[in-house]
Design a protein around this motif. Structure first.
Motif, PDB file in Angstrom:
ATOM      1  N   ASP A 664       0.829  -1.206   0.000  1.00  0.00           N
ATOM      2  CA  ASP A 664       0.000   0.000   0.000  1.00  0.00           C
ATOM      3  C   ASP A 664       0.864   1.257   0.000  1.00  0.00           C
ATOM      4  N   TRP A 665       1.905   1.252   0.819  1.00  0.00           N
ATOM      5  CA  TRP A 665       2.800   2.416   0.867  1.00  0.00           C
ATOM      6  C   TRP A 665       3.473   2.645  -0.483  1.00  0.00           C
ATOM      7  N   ALA A 666       3.961   1.561  -1.117  1.00  0.00           N
ATOM      8  CA  ALA A 666       4.614   1.701  -2.416  1.00  0.00           C
ATOM      9  C   ALA A 666       3.645   2.227  -3.468  1.00  0.00           C
ATOM     10  N   ALA A 667       2.400   1.731  -3.430  1.00  0.00           N
ATOM     11  CA  ALA A 667       1.404   2.184  -4.409  1.00  0.00           C
ATOM     12  C   ALA A 667       1.084   3.662  -4.222  1.00  0.00           C
ATOM     13  N   ARG A 668       0.938   4.096  -2.971  1.00  0.00           N
ATOM     14  CA  ARG A 668       0.667   5.520  -2.715  1.00  0.00           C
ATOM     15  C   ARG A 668       1.836   6.384  -3.186  1.00  0.00           C
TER      16      ARG A 668
END
Length: 808
Positions: A664-668
């Protein structure tokens, strides 16, 4: 070790005078003898093997070892041979070669040491390293003084075999075609020269051509049938059997008819002989196939690494505790195998004892190694990062998930070779149409002039001309020439094209699915930031370096890289390892601790730390003074590359085996709207299948073995240069520089390629539309049709060269 008939003399292994190594004869410095009479532990182990040989075996081994200086004699201990023929001048760099060889006949680790010493004793060998467990070795030698066959002959008396790894890789796809094309081209040029005499005779330029010329033309044309026409006819027949009419059918029928009718005319003494037309058509078609085969050469070379494990032998613990070294294929369920740090595990099994740290990123995508306790499952393809792992084998190598992945990849890649190319898609309707026109042209003449006219040159020439002018060369080159130009241009931009078929599919891609670990991220642990509990205490940082010195754990490597500026002066102390927790640095006046929160009475939680981070605290007396926040950092160019893809209208998706929070962090951070974490290998494959069923053309970008099957299921697949062997084998494209910014360039090149190919097909179709009716009306000779076909092919090649200039 090899056996022999004659027993060795036991004085071969007699103790030499004091101060000389029992095995190699080298002087032993005072007080440094190993086990009493050896210069090193390696010599002691090899001597132990030799000393335990039965009296009736291995005489040849001992004799050869003594000749090579591996077993000392009194004379060898006193003398040292110095080579003077080439040692006076240094080796020229251009004469030095470094080659990796396959070694056979290695019975135990001592054999690898013996092989190394034998090779190093050869004139011209500068470096030799032999790995027993992989059965391979690296040798650097001076080509002016030795050669691989000499090295192999030197090892042969010891029972060792040496061969280059490339010897097992097979021939390149284009090798056979290259020979066929060159031979057919030479024969065709001679045929055309001879046929010119007959044409001159027919049009009054020559009184009379020798009658033997016709038979000489037949003798020159016959090998062309075998070299060029038969493969074309075979492919056409296979297409007919599958219910598909390919472009090969046109050239096979047209050129075959020219040869058969010419042969019939020759046998009855008629002058209607056109062997040169037959040879010219099939030779030009062979050129098209040769260009296409050259594009696949690199693919076949890369596939040589598929299913090749890093080890070929392992350490097995027998029931009596003795260590033996069987081949990977002979290990069975229930066997206990020992792996040291750095080893790759080729079996599925369970840890027999705890303490080893193992990385399973090759199949799971999880970048953080995990410590294995007794009974924990270990999967094939895992690597031992730290400690020693004793594995109870559950599945043999050929039954593991890793082996099944590689086997599935082979099937997927083989199936990919059978997919229709763009020329054959056109051929599904174009070829039957041309055949129908050719037949109708012949039938019309039969109806008008009668059956006596049917097999004359005037009767069948128009039909042959129709097939010749509609020859698939322009259609084939329309795609192949553009693909060749694009392949060369992309290679200069750092993109290797492995599957030319996927180049044609790039324009249809609407979604790009990314793996995270190692693809969008660096794939290795790095310090994101350092958080202090109170005021900074930089004096503690050298203590962190000292505590982590020599550790092979990825977290320790990340700390050392981050703190390399503090390595000037390191304190001394005793390092106490706490497996799975950290390390203690015991100094004279204090104890310094680095590791997990469990080692501290007073730890703290850094602001901004979440589940994607690994936290490493450090401090003294049970109180943490600071904390390193460690994560798998994103690639610096990833955001820019994905932004360009999104601006080009491509949908972006992330799917990874890493934790959902990390994904999720990488996608954001990268602006990816759709993300899924905790995905298994099967989840990735099912996702690609789901997109395909929905009618969406998707590309997959990955780097690991766990991505390989998903890549093979995708329409387009891309791997980075430092990917695993399985990912590289499954990829249609490889980013050689490992730079994601090349990815938008790849898709842009695909769009330009499609534009050029379409215009090439428009030209080829317009050409055929214009000249097929002319040929059907009998206004075009086959020779003229072939000349026009060359004009059409040249125009296609010039347009493809324009694409090359635009892409570079």
């Amino acid at each position: 070790m090899p056996s022999a008939a004659r027993a060795p003399e036991r004085d071969d292994l007699a103790m030499p005078t004091a101060g000389v190594c029992t095995l190699c004869g080298a002087p032993i410095p005072s007080g440094q003898a190993v086990e009493g009479s050896f210069c090193c532990a390696g010599c002691a182990r090899v001597h132990e093997v030799l000393a335990n040989l039965p009296p009736d075996a291995h005489a040849a081994y001992v004799a050869a070892a003594r000749r090579l200086g591996l077993i000392a004699t009194a004379q060898a201990a006193r003398e040292q041979t110095v080579e003077t023929d080439a040692a006076a001048s240094p080796t020229h760099p251009e004469a030095r070669r470094e080659t990796r060889f396959r070694f056979g006949g290695l019975a135990c680790p001592s054999c690898s040491w013996v092989a190394e010493q034998v090779l190093l004793a050869c004139p011209g060998v500068e470096k030799a390293t032999v790995d027993f467990f992989s059965g391979t070795g690296l040798v650097r030698y001076d080509m002016r003084r030795t050669a691989p066959d000499r090295l192999a002959e030197t090892l042969k008396p010891l029972g060792y075999r040496l061969g280059e790894l490339s010897e097992t890789e097979g021939l390149r796809p284009s090798q056979g075609l290259t020979f066929s094309f060159v031979a057919a081209a030479i024969l065709t040029m001679n045929l055309m020269s001879l046929s010119t005499l007959r044409y001159f005779e027919r049009h009054g330029g020559l009184d009379a051509a020798p009658e033997e010329i016709k038979w000489l033309e037949f003798l020159l044309a016959a090998p062309v049938v075998w070299l060029a026409w038969l493969p074309i006819a075979r492919r056409a027949w296979q297409g007919f059997r599958r219910g598909a009419t390919t472009m090969d059918a046109l050239i096979a029928i047209g050129s075959g008819a020219a040869f058969i009718l010419s042969l019939a005319a020759l046998s009855v003494g008629r002058d209607e002989i056109y062997f040169e037309t037959f040879a010219g058509l099939v030779t030009i078609s062979l050129l098209s196939r040769l260009i296409e085969a050259r594009l696949r050469d690199k693919t076949f070379a890369d596939l040589a690494t598929l299913l090749r494990m890093p080890v070929s032998r392992v350490r097995k613990i027998e029931a009596d505790g003795k260590i033996v070294y069987p081949g990977v294929d002979s290990v069975r369920p229930g066997d206990r195998i020992v792996f040291a740090a750095g080893d790759v595990v080729p079996f599925d099994g369970d840890a027999a004892s705890g303490g080893a740290t193992v990385s399973e990123a090759v199949l799971t995508g999880e970048p953080r190694p995990r410590q294995k306790a007794a009974g924990d499952a270990v999967i094939a393809g895992s690597s031992v990062v730290e400690g020693s792992l004793t594995l109870a084998v559950r599945r043999r190598f050929d039954e593991t998930r890793l082996h099944h992945i590689a086997a599935s990849l082979r099937q997927a890649l083989a199936a990919g070779e059978e997919r229709l190319r763009s020329a054959d898609r056109v051929a599904r309707w174009f070829t039957p149409l041309v055949l129908a026109i050719a037949f109708l042209a012949w039938a019309a003449r039969v109806v008008v002039f009668g059956w006596a006219y049917a097999f004359s040159a005037e009767g069948w020439f128009p039909s042959i001309a129709v097939l010749a002018v509609a020859c698939p060369c322009a259609f084939s080159l329309a795609g192949v020439s553009a693909l060749t130009a694009a392949t060369g241009a992309l290679l200069k931009r750092g993109i290797l094209v492995k599957d030319a078929v996927q180049l044609e599919e790039l324009n249809r891609v609407g979604r790009v699915v990314f793996d995270k670990t190692g693809t969008l991220s660096e794939g290795r642990m790095s310090v994101e930031r350092l958080v202090w509990r109170g005021p900074p205490q930089p004096a503690l940082l050298p203590l962190v370096l000292a505590a982590e010195a020599g550790s092979g754990h990825p977290v320790a490597a990340a700390l050392r890289q981050h703190l390399e500026a503090h390595a000037a002066v390191l304190p001394e102390g005793e390092i106490i390892d706490k497996p799975g927790e950290g390390r203690l640095l015991q100094m004279a006046d204090r104890t310094f601790t680095v590791g997990s929160a469990g080692l501290f009475e007073e730890a703290f939680t850094p602001d901004g730390a979440d589940e994607r981070h690994t936290l490493v605290w450090f401090g003294e007396n049970g109180r943490a003074a600071g904390c390193f926040v460690i994560a798998d950092a994103l690639r610096r160019e990833a955001k820019e590359a994905l932004g360009r893809l999104a601006s080009d209208g491509l949908k972006l998706e992330l799917i990874s085996g890493d934790r959902q929070a990390a994904c999720d962090w990488a996608a954001r951070s990268l602006g990816v709207p759709q993300v899924r974490g905790g995905a298994t290998l099967d989840d990735k494959v099912l996702r690609m299948a789901e997109l395909k069923r929905a009618g969406e053309t998707a590309a997959f970008v990955g780097d690991g073995t766990n991505d390989a099957l998903a890549m093979s299921a995708a329409t387009v697949s891309v791997a980075l240069a430092k990917s695993t062997d399985e990912a590289l084998a499954a990829a249609g494209f490889i980013l050689l520089h490992g730079d994601l910014k090349a990815l938008p360039d790849l898709f842009a090149a695909g769009r330009r390629l499609t534009h050029v190919i379409r215009w090439n097909y428009v030209w080829a179709f317009a050409f055929n539309t214009l000249f097929i009716p002319v040929a059907a009306l009998g206004e075009l000779l086959p020779v003229a049709a072939m000349a026009l076909m060359l004009v059409s092919s040249t125009a296609v090649l010039l347009n493809a060269n324009r694409l090359r200039r635009r892409l570079i």
